[in-house]
Design a protein around this motif. Structure first.
Motif, PDB file in Angstrom:
ATOM      1  N   ARG A 185       0.858  -1.175   0.000  1.00  0.00           N
ATOM      2  CA  ARG A 185       0.000   0.000   0.000  1.00  0.00           C
ATOM      3  C   ARG A 185       0.901   1.234   0.000  1.00  0.00           C
ATOM      4  N   PRO A 186       0.999   1.934  -1.122  1.00  0.00           N
ATOM      5  CA  PRO A 186       1.924   3.075  -1.213  1.00  0.00           C
ATOM      6  C   PRO A 186       1.525   4.219  -0.291  1.00  0.00           C
ATOM      7  N   GLY A 187       2.541   4.916   0.247  1.00  0.00           N
ATOM      8  CA  GLY A 187       2.314   6.053   1.114  1.00  0.00           C
ATOM      9  C   GLY A 187       2.223   7.352   0.326  1.00  0.00           C
ATOM     10  N   PRO A 188       2.089   8.462   1.017  1.00  0.00           N
ATOM     11  CA  PRO A 188       1.921   9.766   0.347  1.00  0.00           C
ATOM     12  C   PRO A 188       3.121  10.214  -0.478  1.00  0.00           C
ATOM     13  N   LEU A 189       4.294   9.592  -0.267  1.00  0.00           N
ATOM     14  CA  LEU A 189       5.459   9.976  -1.073  1.00  0.00           C
ATOM     15  C   LEU A 189       5.288   9.586  -2.541  1.00  0.00           C
ATOM     16  N   PHE A 190       4.328   8.727  -2.826  1.00  0.00           N
ATOM     17  CA  PHE A 190       4.066   8.351  -4.215  1.00  0.00           C
ATOM     18  C   PHE A 190       3.094   9.365  -4.831  1.00  0.00           C
ATOM     19  N   SER A 191       3.526  10.613  -4.820  1.00  0.00           N
ATOM     20  CA  SER A 191       2.768  11.721  -5.405  1.00  0.00           C
ATOM     21  C   SER A 191       3.749  12.623  -6.129  1.00  0.00           C
ATOM     22  N   ASN A 192       3.240  13.501  -6.970  1.00  0.00           N
ATOM     23  CA  ASN A 192       4.114  14.439  -7.688  1.00  0.00           C
ATOM     24  C   ASN A 192       4.543  15.601  -6.805  1.00  0.00           C
ATOM     25  N   VAL A 193       3.612  16.096  -5.979  1.00  0.00           N
ATOM     26  CA  VAL A 193       3.892  17.218  -5.081  1.00  0.00           C
ATOM     27  C   VAL A 193       3.472  16.816  -3.678  1.00  0.00           C
ATOM     28  N   VAL A 194       4.417  16.869  -2.735  1.00  0.00           N
ATOM     29  CA  VAL A 194       4.157  16.459  -1.354  1.00  0.00           C
ATOM     30  C   VAL A 194       4.419  17.638  -0.425  1.00  0.00           C
ATOM     31  N   LEU A 195       3.431  17.950   0.419  1.00  0.00           N
ATOM     32  CA  LEU A 195       3.608  18.982   1.434  1.00  0.00           C
ATOM     33  C   LEU A 195       3.872  18.303   2.771  1.00  0.00           C
ATOM     34  N   ALA A 196       5.090  18.476   3.294  1.00  0.00           N
ATOM     35  CA  ALA A 196       5.456  17.939   4.607  1.00  0.00           C
ATOM     36  C   ALA A 196       5.273  19.062   5.621  1.00  0.00           C
ATOM     37  N   ASP A 197       4.090  19.119   6.214  1.00  0.00           N
ATOM     38  CA  ASP A 197       3.737  20.244   7.081  1.00  0.00           C
ATOM     39  C   ASP A 197       4.379  20.096   8.460  1.00  0.00           C
ATOM     40  N   GLU A 198       5.080  21.143   8.876  1.00  0.00           N
ATOM     41  CA  GLU A 198       5.781  21.186  10.165  1.00  0.00           C
ATOM     42  C   GLU A 198       6.741  20.002  10.310  1.00  0.00           C
ATOM     43  N   ILE A 199       7.672  19.933   9.385  1.00  0.00           N
ATOM     44  CA  ILE A 199       8.623  18.820   9.346  1.00  0.00           C
ATOM     45  C   ILE A 199       9.425  18.701  10.635  1.00  0.00           C
ATOM     46  N   ASN A 200       9.649  19.804  11.322  1.00  0.00           N
ATOM     47  CA  ASN A 200      10.453  19.762  12.553  1.00  0.00           C
ATOM     48  C   ASN A 200       9.679  19.220  13.751  1.00  0.00           C
ATOM     49  N   ARG A 201       8.435  18.800  13.562  1.00  0.00           N
ATOM     50  CA  ARG A 201       7.697  18.163  14.662  1.00  0.00           C
ATOM     51  C   ARG A 201       7.860  16.641  14.652  1.00  0.00           C
ATOM     52  N   ALA A 202       8.387  16.096  13.587  1.00  0.00           N
ATOM     53  CA  ALA A 202       8.601  14.646  13.518  1.00  0.00           C
ATOM     54  C   ALA A 202       9.965  14.292  14.086  1.00  0.00           C
ATOM     55  N   THR A 203      10.128  13.041  14.466  1.00  0.00           N
ATOM     56  CA  THR A 203      11.398  12.578  15.026  1.00  0.00           C
ATOM     57  C   THR A 203      12.476  12.544  13.936  1.00  0.00           C
ATOM     58  N   PRO A 204      13.746  12.614  14.315  1.00  0.00           N
ATOM     59  CA  PRO A 204      14.829  12.558  13.319  1.00  0.00           C
ATOM     60  C   PRO A 204      14.747  11.339  12.408  1.00  0.00           C
ATOM     61  N   ARG A 205      14.269  10.210  12.931  1.00  0.00           N
ATOM     62  CA  ARG A 205      14.169   9.001  12.110  1.00  0.00           C
ATOM     63  C   ARG A 205      13.201   9.208  10.944  1.00  0.00           C
ATOM     64  N   THR A 206      12.051   9.831  11.223  1.00  0.00           N
ATOM     65  CA  THR A 206      11.075  10.087  10.170  1.00  0.00           C
ATOM     66  C   THR A 206      11.559  11.175   9.224  1.00  0.00           C
ATOM     67  N   GLN A 207      12.201  12.200   9.779  1.00  0.00           N
ATOM     68  CA  GLN A 207      12.770  13.260   8.941  1.00  0.00           C
ATOM     69  C   GLN A 207      13.767  12.685   7.941  1.00  0.00           C
ATOM     70  N   SER A 208      14.645  11.823   8.431  1.00  0.00           N
ATOM     71  CA  SER A 208      15.679  11.267   7.556  1.00  0.00           C
ATOM     72  C   SER A 208      15.071  10.357   6.494  1.00  0.00           C
ATOM     73  N   SER A 209      13.960   9.707   6.818  1.00  0.00           N
ATOM     74  CA  SER A 209      13.275   8.866   5.832  1.00  0.00           C
ATOM     75  C   SER A 209      12.756   9.714   4.680  1.00  0.00           C
ATOM     76  N   LEU A 210      12.188  10.873   5.013  1.00  0.00           N
ATOM     77  CA  LEU A 210      11.711  11.788   3.970  1.00  0.00           C
ATOM     78  C   LEU A 210      12.875  12.325   3.154  1.00  0.00           C
ATOM     79  N   LEU A 211      13.927  12.745   3.825  1.00  0.00           N
ATOM     80  CA  LEU A 211      15.057  13.356   3.135  1.00  0.00           C
ATOM     81  C   LEU A 211      15.793  12.353   2.244  1.00  0.00           C
TER      82      LEU A 211
END
Length: 316
Positions: free
Chosen positions: A97-123
């Motif tokens: 089941r694909p997540g939201p990263l399988f989109s053309n434009v992704v808004l990561a709202d308030e990225i600094n509220r997530a843990t470093p592990r999740t931040q690094s996954s996005l980056l």
């Protein structure tokens, strides 16, 4: 031969379309478009309610792409972004089941509220343009752009992005508030959501592919190339900067200047393109020598730019 007219038309169609939703922010829309054409990502630092989500939704519609917004919270997991393998009782097998990263434009709202592990996954997805789930690597859709936001006023319960991760953002922008006249026009006009719902794509995927693949042909004279390096090296030698701009930053400015030149109707870069873009492409990559100087970096950088001799380049 670069067809400059197609660059101008591409940019103006997007700016005009998004401006139906976001009033008075033509330059910011243009900068987002520059980042998009360069396959870069944007860090947007702004107060709540300034139209960040609307801008991205309108931009995604304008390019004919799909859009996903993810609210970053401390309990957000990497799998909430990438997707998961789940057991499908109908087929008796696991399905992805694909997540939201399988989109053309992704808004990561308030990225600094997530843990470093999740931040690094996005980056990692931003940099590699692929994700790996249970040992299986999947390439993300193209085109692909992330716009991450963070609130500059509220730091409680946040996980600030490390310098190495901030450096992966192509530009750092701020929408800011509208003028009084612009805000009154919004208050008295049609509801923004209604305008957004009616918005249609104004460029095709073929047009996007064409500008993305041909902007590298825009000419940069040796003098302008030296001017870029004068700026980069000056940030590394500045007494109030602990860390100057990286090579990644120099490449970003190089690429962005080519796209901005083409959007301005030229097949060559001029120093004004560099000065126009440098604050948005470079400032967030600079580390001050003292925490107390962080708020002064932008002014220090502008002063630095003004102190560097602008070349009188020869075109052609």
């Amino acid at each position: 031969m670069v067809e400059i007219g197609k660059f101008e038309e591409y940019c103006e169609k997007i700016v005009a379309n998004v401006s139906k939703v976001i009033v008075g922010k033509e330059e910011m829309i243009r900068l987002v478009t520059v980042s998009f054409v360069c396959s870069g990502h944007v860090l947007l630092e702004d107060a709540p309610g300034t139209g960040k989500t609307m801008l991205l939704r309108a931009f995604a519609k304008s390019i004919g792409g799909n859009f996903k917004r993810v609210q970053f919270t401390p309990d957000l997991l990497p799998s909430d972004l990438t997707g998961i393998n789940f057991y499908n009782q109908k087929t008796g097998d696991f399905s992805f089941r694909p997540g939201p990263l399988f989109s053309n434009v992704v808004l990561a709202d308030e990225i600094n509220r997530a843990t470093p592990r999740t931040q690094s996954s996005l980056l990692e997805a931003m940099e590699e343009r692929q994700i790996t789930v249970d040992g299986v690597t999947t390439t993300l859709d193209e085109p692909f752009m992330v716009m991450a936001t963070q609130n500059p006023l509220e730091s409680y319960g946040t996980f600030p992005l490390p310098e190495a991760q901030i450096d992966r953002f192509f530009m750092k922008l701020s929408l800011g508030y509208m003028t009084r006249k612009e805000e009154l026009s919004v208050l008295n006009g049609r509801p923004t959501q209604v305008i957004l719902d009616e918005l249609e794509s104004v460029v095709t995927s073929a047009e996007t592919e064409q500008v993305k693949s041909s902007f590298s042909k825009i000419f940069i004279s040796p003098e302008v190339g030296e001017y870029i390096m004068d700026i980069i090296e000056a940030t590394r030698k500045h007494p109030r900067f602990a860390l100057g701009v990286s090579t990644r930053g120099a490449l970003a400015l190089f690429r962005a200047s080519k796209v901005m030149a083409a959007f301005s109707g030229r097949d060559y870069v001029i120093p004004e393109d560099i000065k126009r873009l440098a604050p948005f492409v470079l400032v967030h990559r600079i580390i001050p020598s003292a925490i107390s100087q962080a708020s002064k970096i932008s002014k220090e950088f502008v002063d630095l730019i003004d102190s560097i001799e602008v070349p009188l380049e020869k075109v052609g």
